[in-house]
Design an enzyme around this catalytic site. Structure first.
Site, PDB file in Angstrom:
ATOM      1  N   ARG A  69      75.066  -5.227  49.244  1.00 57.11           N
ATOM      2  CA  ARG A  69      76.025  -5.984  48.448  1.00 57.11           C
ATOM      3  C   ARG A  69      75.994  -5.476  47.006  1.00 57.11           C
ATOM      4  NH1 ARG A  69      74.219 -10.270  47.430  1.00 57.11           N
ATOM      5  NH2 ARG A  69      72.323 -10.357  48.675  1.00 57.11           N
ATOM      6  N   TYR A 197      80.311  -1.811  53.602  1.00 52.50           N
ATOM      7  CA  TYR A 197      79.027  -2.442  53.925  1.00 52.50           C
ATOM      8  C   TYR A 197      79.184  -3.945  54.233  1.00 52.50           C
ATOM      9  CZ  TYR A 197      74.752  -4.953  53.570  1.00 52.50           C
ATOM     10  OH  TYR A 197      73.744  -5.834  53.861  1.00 52.50           O
ATOM     11  N   GLY A 199      77.943  -7.220  53.893  1.00 50.81           N
ATOM     12  CA  GLY A 199      78.158  -8.382  53.026  1.00 50.81           C
ATOM     13  C   GLY A 199      79.369  -8.243  52.107  1.00 50.81           C
ATOM     14  N   LYS A 206      79.350 -14.023  53.484  1.00 47.29           N
ATOM     15  CA  LYS A 206      79.026 -14.494  52.139  1.00 47.29           C
ATOM     16  C   LYS A 206      80.285 -14.909  51.361  1.00 47.29           C
ATOM     17  CE  LYS A 206      74.674 -14.313  52.668  1.00 47.29           C
ATOM     18  NZ  LYS A 206      73.954 -13.225  53.133  1.00 47.29           N
ATOM     19  N   HIS A 226      72.809 -21.079  51.477  1.00 49.31           N
ATOM     20  CA  HIS A 226      72.222 -19.845  52.023  1.00 49.31           C
ATOM     21  C   HIS A 226      70.918 -20.228  52.742  1.00 49.31           C
ATOM     22  CE1 HIS A 226      70.873 -15.415  51.017  1.00 49.31           C
ATOM     23  NE2 HIS A 226      71.328 -15.513  52.227  1.00 49.31           N
ATOM     24  N   SER A 248      67.946 -13.194  49.794  1.00 47.13           N
ATOM     25  CA  SER A 248      68.184 -12.133  50.767  1.00 47.13           C
ATOM     26  C   SER A 248      66.911 -11.338  51.022  1.00 47.13           C
ATOM     27  CB  SER A 248      69.272 -11.198  50.253  1.00 47.13           C
ATOM     28  OG  SER A 248      70.441 -11.941  50.017  1.00 47.13           O
ATOM     29  N   CYS A 250      64.137 -12.232  52.356  1.00 45.60           N
ATOM     30  CA  CYS A 250      62.895 -12.952  52.043  1.00 45.60           C
ATOM     31  C   CYS A 250      62.420 -13.810  53.213  1.00 45.60           C
ATOM     32  CB  CYS A 250      63.069 -13.790  50.789  1.00 45.60           C
ATOM     33  SG  CYS A 250      63.174 -12.778  49.311  1.00 45.60           S
ATOM     34  N   GLY A 251      62.960 -13.570  54.408  1.00 49.91           N
ATOM     35  CA  GLY A 251      62.335 -14.174  55.580  1.00 49.91           C
ATOM     36  C   GLY A 251      63.089 -15.267  56.309  1.00 49.91           C
ATOM     37  N   LYS A 252      64.406 -15.431  56.105  1.00 56.57           N
ATOM     38  CA  LYS A 252      65.134 -16.480  56.832  1.00 56.57           C
ATOM     39  C   LYS A 252      65.211 -16.175  58.329  1.00 56.57           C
ATOM     40  CE  LYS A 252      68.776 -16.287  54.218  1.00 56.57           C
ATOM     41  NZ  LYS A 252      68.176 -15.268  53.320  1.00 56.57           N
ATOM     42  N   ASP A 277      71.116 -17.787  58.429  1.00 54.87           N
ATOM     43  CA  ASP A 277      71.558 -17.333  57.099  1.00 54.87           C
ATOM     44  C   ASP A 277      72.378 -18.364  56.332  1.00 54.87           C
ATOM     45  OD1 ASP A 277      71.493 -14.999  55.303  1.00 54.87           O
ATOM     46  OD2 ASP A 277      73.665 -14.927  55.569  1.00 54.87           O
ATOM     47  N   ARG A 377      70.607  -2.764  59.109  1.00 56.76           N
ATOM     48  CA  ARG A 377      70.838  -4.080  59.744  1.00 56.76           C
ATOM     49  C   ARG A 377      71.209  -3.953  61.207  1.00 56.76           C
ATOM     50  NH1 ARG A 377      70.684  -8.901  56.281  1.00 56.76           N
ATOM     51  NH2 ARG A 377      70.049  -8.032  54.295  1.00 56.76           N
TER      52      ARG A 377
HETATM   53  P1  GTP Z   1      69.035 -11.716  54.655  1.00 59.83           P
HETATM   54  O1  GTP Z   1      69.593 -11.396  56.011  1.00 59.83           O
HETATM   55  O2  GTP Z   1      69.172 -10.600  53.683  1.00 59.83           O
HETATM   56  O3  GTP Z   1      69.556 -12.992  54.098  1.00 59.83           O
HETATM   57  O4  GTP Z   1      67.416 -11.781  54.834  1.00 59.83           O
HETATM   58  P2  GTP Z   1      66.418 -12.850  55.471  1.00 59.83           P
HETATM   59  O5  GTP Z   1      66.109 -13.912  54.465  1.00 59.83           O
HETATM   60  O6  GTP Z   1      66.901 -13.297  56.798  1.00 59.83           O
HETATM   61  O7  GTP Z   1      65.066 -11.984  55.636  1.00 59.83           O
HETATM   62  P3  GTP Z   1      64.314 -11.458  56.951  1.00 59.83           P
HETATM   63  O8  GTP Z   1      63.821 -12.575  57.819  1.00 59.83           O
HETATM   64  O9  GTP Z   1      65.153 -10.442  57.600  1.00 59.83           O
HETATM   65  O10 GTP Z   1      63.005 -10.775  56.311  1.00 59.83           O
HETATM   66  C1  GTP Z   1      63.102  -9.736  55.373  1.00 59.83           C
HETATM   67  C2  GTP Z   1      61.783  -9.047  55.214  1.00 59.83           C
HETATM   68  O11 GTP Z   1      60.738  -9.962  54.903  1.00 59.83           O
HETATM   69  C3  GTP Z   1      61.344  -8.292  56.462  1.00 59.83           C
HETATM   70  O12 GTP Z   1      60.861  -7.023  56.090  1.00 59.83           O
HETATM   71  C4  GTP Z   1      60.235  -9.135  57.022  1.00 59.83           C
HETATM   72  O13 GTP Z   1      59.315  -8.364  57.738  1.00 59.83           O
HETATM   73  C5  GTP Z   1      59.631  -9.788  55.773  1.00 59.83           C
HETATM   74  N1  GTP Z   1      59.046 -11.116  56.091  1.00 59.83           N
HETATM   75  C6  GTP Z   1      59.660 -12.136  56.730  1.00 59.83           C
HETATM   76  N2  GTP Z   1      58.840 -13.202  56.881  1.00 59.83           N
HETATM   77  C7  GTP Z   1      57.658 -12.845  56.310  1.00 59.83           C
HETATM   78  C8  GTP Z   1      56.408 -13.520  56.140  1.00 59.83           C
HETATM   79  O14 GTP Z   1      56.199 -14.666  56.535  1.00 59.83           O
HETATM   80  N3  GTP Z   1      55.424 -12.825  55.487  1.00 59.83           N
HETATM   81  C9  GTP Z   1      55.620 -11.554  55.035  1.00 59.83           C
HETATM   82  N4  GTP Z   1      54.606 -10.956  54.408  1.00 59.83           N
HETATM   83  N5  GTP Z   1      56.784 -10.886  55.184  1.00 59.83           N
HETATM   84  C10 GTP Z   1      57.783 -11.518  55.807  1.00 59.83           C
HETATM   85  C1  SPV Z   2      72.144 -11.078  52.456  1.00 50.38           C
HETATM   86  O1  SPV Z   2      72.157 -10.088  51.707  1.00 50.38           O
HETATM   87  O2  SPV Z   2      71.737 -12.206  52.078  1.00 50.38           O
HETATM   88  C2  SPV Z   2      72.575 -10.944  53.863  1.00 50.38           C
HETATM   89  C3  SPV Z   2      73.234  -9.711  54.264  1.00 50.38           C
HETATM   90  O3  SPV Z   2      72.454 -11.879  54.644  1.00 50.38           O
HETATM   91  S1  SPV Z   2      74.874  -9.635  53.685  1.00 50.38           S
HETATM   92  O4  SPV Z   2      75.753 -10.064  54.754  1.00 50.38           O
HETATM   93  O5  SPV Z   2      75.104  -8.226  53.359  1.00 50.38           O
HETATM   94  O6  SPV Z   2      75.042 -10.477  52.542  1.00 50.38           O
HETATM   95 MN    MN Z   3      71.518 -13.657  53.624  1.00 48.65          MN
END
Ligand code: GTP
Ligand code: SPV
Ligand code: MN
Length: 593
Positions: A69, A197, A199, A206, A226, A248, A250-252, A277, A377
């Site tokens: 994004r 891309y 997002g 989004k 979010h 984004s 950070c683990g959702k 998400d 992704r």
């Molecule tokens: P968006 O799709 O961008 O909104 O991201 P998201 O918030 O869904 O994040 P996602 O769960 O894909 O995790 C992103 C990164 O954080 C990955 O590299 C994971 O391996 C890492 N991660 C997720 N949960 C944890 C956790 O509990 N501990 C640690 N150390 N890393 C984590």
């Molecule tokens: C984020 O960046 O928070 C995502 C991926 O979930 S995107 O759809 O590119 O925004």
């Molecule tokens: Mn997201």
């Protein structure tokens, strides 16, 4: 199709501007989808992967300068600048329309304009909202078919009304200098140009489900956030629902698809995914807050996803998925990414489409040396997910017991704490901070304030958004409790202290026990913090002392944060509610005691 004159006139107008060779309506059928897949493969836009190992799966690579994004080129075009606020980029609407019209002019010459009628939420349900996206990208069509509910039934549901979100996307010539993602919330309109891309171009996500929807939610008395939505099932069969807002990457997705630790599985605990998400939150007739996932699929981060960290996500991508900017394993025509396993392919193409030498991989330069882009992704159908909640298709959503905020903080924020009220919880959300990730272009690893994980996604003034949160709290008779978590505290060597992933259930268990009044806590200047022995460490090789360290509140570090929060509030400007300043003053006073 439709005889809706608002839709037909708008499409005529957009087609006259963009000049496509032809217009094709997307009907949601498998036959049309299959034909589009074939067409995209014949032009090289997509690569058909090994159908024995990955049936129905495809690979796509976006332009190398177009992999995340672009917050700097994302605009909220309300009539007045004040209504967009200082956190958003703003352009005057008529100026923006005229500027972008020039970029769209004949941008679809020699191309097809696809018309995608889609629904966010269950078609025909009270909470669904409809959109139509016009695009010149088959990749966008195929992704929207996974991420949203697409088809003629959406046109039937819109009927002859003018109430739908008008989205226009053109790849144009992918010119980075003229890339724009703009929103006209007062016109229900989204325009996106010069990007391919996710997002930036899957306008249901989004752009609509957060930026436009947050604007609508404020007007109509609901919230677009979010947030992931998950259900924790207890051994006795009770299910409690939690929503969580993390920035984004950070683990959702990981938390939403969590697999309980062995000792919990043995007792009969399960976790169910409702969304990963986005959550639309409304007050139910029972006076509780209800959460619904408006999406129909997952657009998840690939790197780091593996059989151990997130087997459910991996299983979800094994059929009918689209992979974007991952590494192409030429040995067996499959995909690979950093953190999938310890066997990088020896014959492979990296995310840039170059022959890739895995021995050159350098953790300090991921973008330069990795096989997959850090923000690569997968797009996968929700119904593929082994732990999909049975409430996924319930139009009303699920009742929420707890709202959890969280960020990526090496220091300062403890593993978990609880706010003292909805008002204090809103304050906790407003002061969220996190290290930036590869999900947006720009520097990675810099701490920035990201209120409610919505900094890039609020479709109006952030101060008004906080006021809306406070108002909602007054309107919800049985409001969820609000918490904050941080899975990312590090030791002096920079290693994560908390094991994270499945073990995060241990923290959710404490959170839900607090909601039921079943466990105590210590009151600290920032809120309620668990007694270390109340976090279950059975089966973990960490000690109660480590938990104590993870829960510690360093007053000096927090006072430094307070200073930074004051600067951030000042930046948000004069619409910051006084109540939040009162909360900030009170926090500072408690920390200074
Ligand atoms: P968006 O799709 O961008 O909104 O991201 P998201 O918030 O869904 O994040 P996602 O769960 O894909 O995790 C992103 C990164 O954080 C990955 O590299 C994971 O391996 C890492 N991660 C997720 N949960 C944890 C956790 O509990 N501990 C640690 N150390 N890393 C984590
Ligand atoms: C984020 O960046 O928070 C995502 C991926 O979930 S995107 O759809 O590119 O925004
Ligand atoms: Mn997201």
């Amino acid at each position: 199709m439709t005889s809706n004159k608002y839709i037909l006139n708008w499409i005529d107008e957009m087609a006259a501007m963009c000049g496509p060779d032809k217009i094709v309506w997307i009907d949601g059928s498998d036959a049309q989808r299959d034909a589009l897949r074939e067409e995209a493969c014949s032009t090289g836009e997509m690569i058909k992967l090994n159908q024995d190992l990955l049936p129905g799966c495809y690979l796509h690579k976006t332009a190398v300068n177009d992999v995340a994004r672009v917050e700097g080129r994302t605009f909220i075009c309300t009539k007045t600048k004040e209504d967009a606020g200082n956190i958003n980029n703003w352009m005057e609407p008529s100026e923006c329309y005229s500027k972008l019209s020039k970029l769209y002019k004949n941008s679809m010459k020699g191309r097809t304009m696809y018309v995608i009628p889609y629904s966010m939420g269950i078609v025909g349900s009270d909470f669904a909202k409809y959109g139509i996206e016009l695009t010149d990208s088959i990749y966008v069509v195929l992704n929207m078919l996974i991420m949203t509910r697409v088809g003629n039934d959406v046109l039937d549901a819109i009927g002859d009304s003018a109430d739908y979100i008008k989205g226009l996307h053109s790849k144009a010539d992918l010119d980075e200098a003229n890339r724009y993602i703009v929103h006209f919330p007062e016109d229900n309109t989204i325009w996106s140009v010069n990007s391919g891309y996710g997002g930036n171009v899957l306008l249901g996500k989004k752009c609509f489900a957060l930026r436009i929807a947050s604007f609508l939610g404020r007007k109509e008395g609901w919230m677009a956030e979010h947030m992931l939505i998950l259900g924790v099932e207890y051994p006795n069969g009770d299910i409690k629902y939690v929503t969580a807002a993390f920035p984004s990457a950070c683990g959702k997705t990981n938390l939403a698809m969590l697999i309980p630790p062995v000792s919990y599985r043995e007792k009969g605990y399960k976790v169910w995914t409702v969304g990963d998400d986005i959550a639309w939150l409304r007050i139910g007739k029972d006076g509780r807050l209800w959460a619904m996932n408006p999406e129909n699929g997952f657009f998840g981060v690939a790197p780091g996803t593996n059989e151990k960290s997130n087997p459910n996500a991996l299983a979800t991508t094994r059929e009918g998925a689209i992979f974007t900017n991952v590494c192409h394993n030429l040995e067996n025509n499959t995909v690979w990414w950093e953190g999938l396993d310890k066997n990088p392919p020896h014959n492979a193409e990296n995310w840039r489409g170059e022959i890739w030498d895995y021995t050159k991989y350098d953790k300090a330069d991921k973008v330069g040396t990795s096989g997959a882009h850090p923000n690569s992704r997968f797009t996968a159908k929700a119904t593929n997910c082994p732990c999909l909640s049975k409430e996924f298709n319930n139009p009303a959503g699920v009742p929420v017991s707890a709202i959890v905020f969280g960020g990526r903080r090496a220091k300062t924020a403890p593993l978990v704490y609880q706010s003292t009220s909805w008002q204090n919880g809103t304050f906790v959300g407003s002061i969220m901070a996190s290290e930036t990730t590869a999900a947006a272009s720009g520097a990675v690893g810099v701490v920035r304030r990201d209120p409610m994980a919505m900094r890039p996604f609020v479709g109006y003034n952030m101060g008004d958004y906080w006021a809306h949160w406070l108002n909602m709290g007054r309107l919800i008779p049985h409001a969820p409790k609000i918490f904050h978590v941080n899975w990312f505290r590090t030791d002096d060597e920079g290693n994560f202290i908390w094991p994270g992933f499945g073990d995060n259930l241990r923290v959710l268990e404490w959170i839900l026990a607090r909601c039921d009044g079943k466990v105590g806590a210590d009151i600290t200047p920032i809120g309620y913090v668990p007694k270390a022995e109340d976090i279950n460490i059975e089966g973990l090789d960490i000690t109660v002392d480590t938990i104590k360290e993870l829960l510690s509140v360093d007053k000096e570090a927090w006072l430094a944060d307070v200073k930074n929060i004051r600067e951030f509030y000042a930046l948000v400007g004069d619409r910051v509610p006084d109540t939040l300043y009162d909360e900030l003053d009170a926090l500072e006073a408690r920390l200074s005691d």
